[in-house]
Scaffold this active site. Structure first.
Site, PDB file in Angstrom:
ATOM      1  CD  GLN A 127      34.741  61.866  86.200  1.00 52.61           C
ATOM      2  OE1 GLN A 127      35.323  61.230  87.065  1.00 52.61           O
ATOM      3  NE2 GLN A 127      34.172  61.309  85.148  1.00 52.61           N
ATOM      4  CB  SER A 133      29.803  65.324  91.039  1.00 51.10           C
ATOM      5  OG  SER A 133      29.302  65.039  89.756  1.00 51.10           O
ATOM      6  CE1 TYR A 226      21.746  66.052  71.434  1.00 49.93           C
ATOM      7  CE2 TYR A 226      22.433  64.816  69.475  1.00 49.93           C
ATOM      8  CZ  TYR A 226      22.636  65.849  70.379  1.00 49.93           C
ATOM      9  OH  TYR A 226      23.703  66.693  70.231  1.00 49.93           O
TER      10      TYR A 226
END
Lengths: 375, 375
Positions: A127, A133, A226
């Site tokens: 991250q 992001s 999914y």
């Protein structure tokens, strides 16, 4: 000889960011790297050459790349820029891996090891390196500001001596990092915000920002986590609920982009036709074709008195902070492999392996190879 | 014959507002007035002709003004527009009373009774009619948005996986209605806001919005509530404190305009020279010359990498809500004098008497006469 890290001025149209900021330069230097930059490479982000401590400045791109072991970039290099890179150098940047087969061929011809941050595995350890992001947060914030600035109404509720102004109504479609930042920005400004995402998990995040989740009554959650294929009836029900939310909004911000693919059309011409007179669409997916059927990338289109904005390269509108975040992402990616001025990459590392685009003269990323073929 | 109220399309460059919105049209009709508008007069504010109930639409300005008793405007009329007004009609608008002697002469030649809302006494009973305040709130909000959109940094503090972004530092100079709205907007967006005003009373208002008051250590409060003349030492001390606050800011918003006068220069060339690289000035006083020495009205100037914006007619950027508020101000001013379709103005009323610019062929407002001479 210690590792030489090089940064040239970004030359793409409208690009104001830089891959090295004074803070990360200091940190790379502390790891023993020699730093070299092209003159004024940080100026567009408002970092002046003297702000960088311990960096050698070169008057040309060629001068800064000559002898470099590690090259940091924001945008993909042009063929001329690749030609200036030393054979075998390591390159890192947002390299648009699914575009421009020629670029890939040129990188391989010079045996460049290239890391493309778009390919970074989205696992929690990575991250702090996630440039999609960090830049998405910038883009979402900018979308919120564009929407507010273009709206002919106040976003906040306003109580004045002459009466009360109701808050503007904003709908955000797509609640990824960018969408959530757009929601947060519009909420901060006092707008009434609704948001929609196909992923049911987004509901909680949307609500945690004080926005309302647009419930289409249809869930695409299927077995094993999914998404399942919706039936025709379900699709129609979903589209109609969304069309109603679009029609009620003063501002629609769309953020549904899929890396490497054309953006899905979510707001159709018909839906625009049902929107309020004077309403606004800010289409963050303009770069990849747009989430609105009428979006023109980089343009401002008016249809049925609805103003459709398709801004490009949004993070570059706030280059100081966008560069700071991006440079930190790069530092976080590279720093584990630099010690005492030497670069030693662990190729078995999951993050490294997922992000590498080409190495030793060949494209190695499976998905890229599948889409572009060998280059 | 009931009173005929007329509104033509605003023809000034860049003007998108209108003096009559559907809501106030309904209210005027309820008082017995006949309403007439030029076609598409509300379109730029996103009010379509069919949105107005009970209004007759005319294809031309002349057609809408013919036989009108009461004419509502946003901007001052041109000489051609004055020529289309019936003799003896009553006109109300933001008429820029201290400018254009010829306009005044033309109004008097046609014996127009003109109310200029800039002249409205700022007493508490008149607050609901205060167009300078309502439009100032729009202008201040827009300044905050322009500042955020042009800033190359995030306004809010942002905690990301790659690290924390500190909030931007905003300084607002002048804490009238516009300044307070600029402060509120920047605070909403999460910036660190400081503000300054020469009036000591502004401190409390600034702090109530969560901003920090820049204390120059000098008070201009004198006997009887009047400001006293500062000594040269006091002035220098004040300027130096302010220069320091300007130098520390990422964004400076200046809002110190004085109706009918040139704006005071507060941010000098020297102070700009001491500002941060990449900082921004949004000069709301650009229309009256600017609070920054380097401001060019309507332009974006870059000096020492400081971006100086001098936007004009800010309320017109958000015409839907600016028109709504303005139209309500006008309704609140006029409605006490309209009954059963007849206009009966009480000339002894303090608000009426303070706002009337010319009547029966003569300029009657004392300050305007003093500044412009008889017209």
């Amino acid at each position: 000889m210690p590792l030489t890290l090089a940064v040239a001025r970004e030359r793409s149209d409208g690009e104001s960011r830089t891959a090295l900021v004074p803070e990360t330069a200091k940190k790379f230097a502390a790891l023993g790297a020699r730093l070299r930059m092209e003159q004024s490479a940080g100026v567009q982000s408002h970092f002046l050459d003297p702000d960088y401590i311990g960096v050698d400045f070169m008057p040309s791109l060629e001068g800064s790349y000559a002898g470099a072991d590690l090259i940091l970039r924001v945008t993909p290099p042009s063929l001329a820029e690749i030609a200036a890179m030393p054979e075998g150098a390591v390159l890192i940047g947002l390299l648009k891996p699914y575009e421009a087969k020629e670029r890939l061929a040129a990188l391989n011809a010079r045996k460049i090891t290239a890391f493309s941050l778009e390919l970074l595995p989205r696992i929690s350890r990575a991250q702090s390196m996630d440039a999609l992001s960090s830049q998405g947060a910038c883009a979402g914030y900018q979308c919120g500001l564009i929407a507010a600035a273009r709206c002919t109404k106040f976003f906040p509720m306003l109580t004045t001596a002459a009466g009360t102004i109701r808050p503007a109504r904003v709908l955000v479609i797509g609640a990824g990092v960018a969408g959530l930042q757009a929601i947060a920005t519009c909420k901060r400004l006092g707008a009434m915000v609704e948001a929609y995402d196909v992923r049911a998990a987004a509901k909680e995040q949307i609500e945690s920002l004080g926005a309302k989740f647009v419930d289409t009554g249809v869930s695409a959650d299927g077995a094993g986590g999914y998404a399942r294929e919706l039936t025709a009836e379900e699709k129609a029900a979903q589209a109609e609920k969304l069309a109603k939310a679009v029609a009620a909004a003063d501002v629609v911000i769309t953020t549904a982009a899929i890396p490497g693919k054309k953006a899905p059309v979510i707001v159709t011409r018909d839906m625009v036709g049902r929107m309020k007179y004077g309403a606004i669409i800010v289409d963050m997916a303009a770069e990849s074709g747009g989430n609105c059927e009428l979006t023109q990338p980089g343009e401002h289109v008016i249809a049925n008195d609805v103003n459709i904005h398709g801004p490009l390269n949004l993070p570059s509108r706030m280059p100081t902070h966008a560069s700071e975040l991006y440079a930190k992402n790069i530092y976080n990616f590279l720093s584990p492999w630099i010690k005492d001025g030497a670069l030693n990459i662990d190729w078995s590392d999951e993050v490294v392996a997922g992000t590498v685009l080409c190495r030793d003269g060949a494209t190695v990323h499976a998905t890229v190879k599948q889409i572009l073929g060998d280059a």
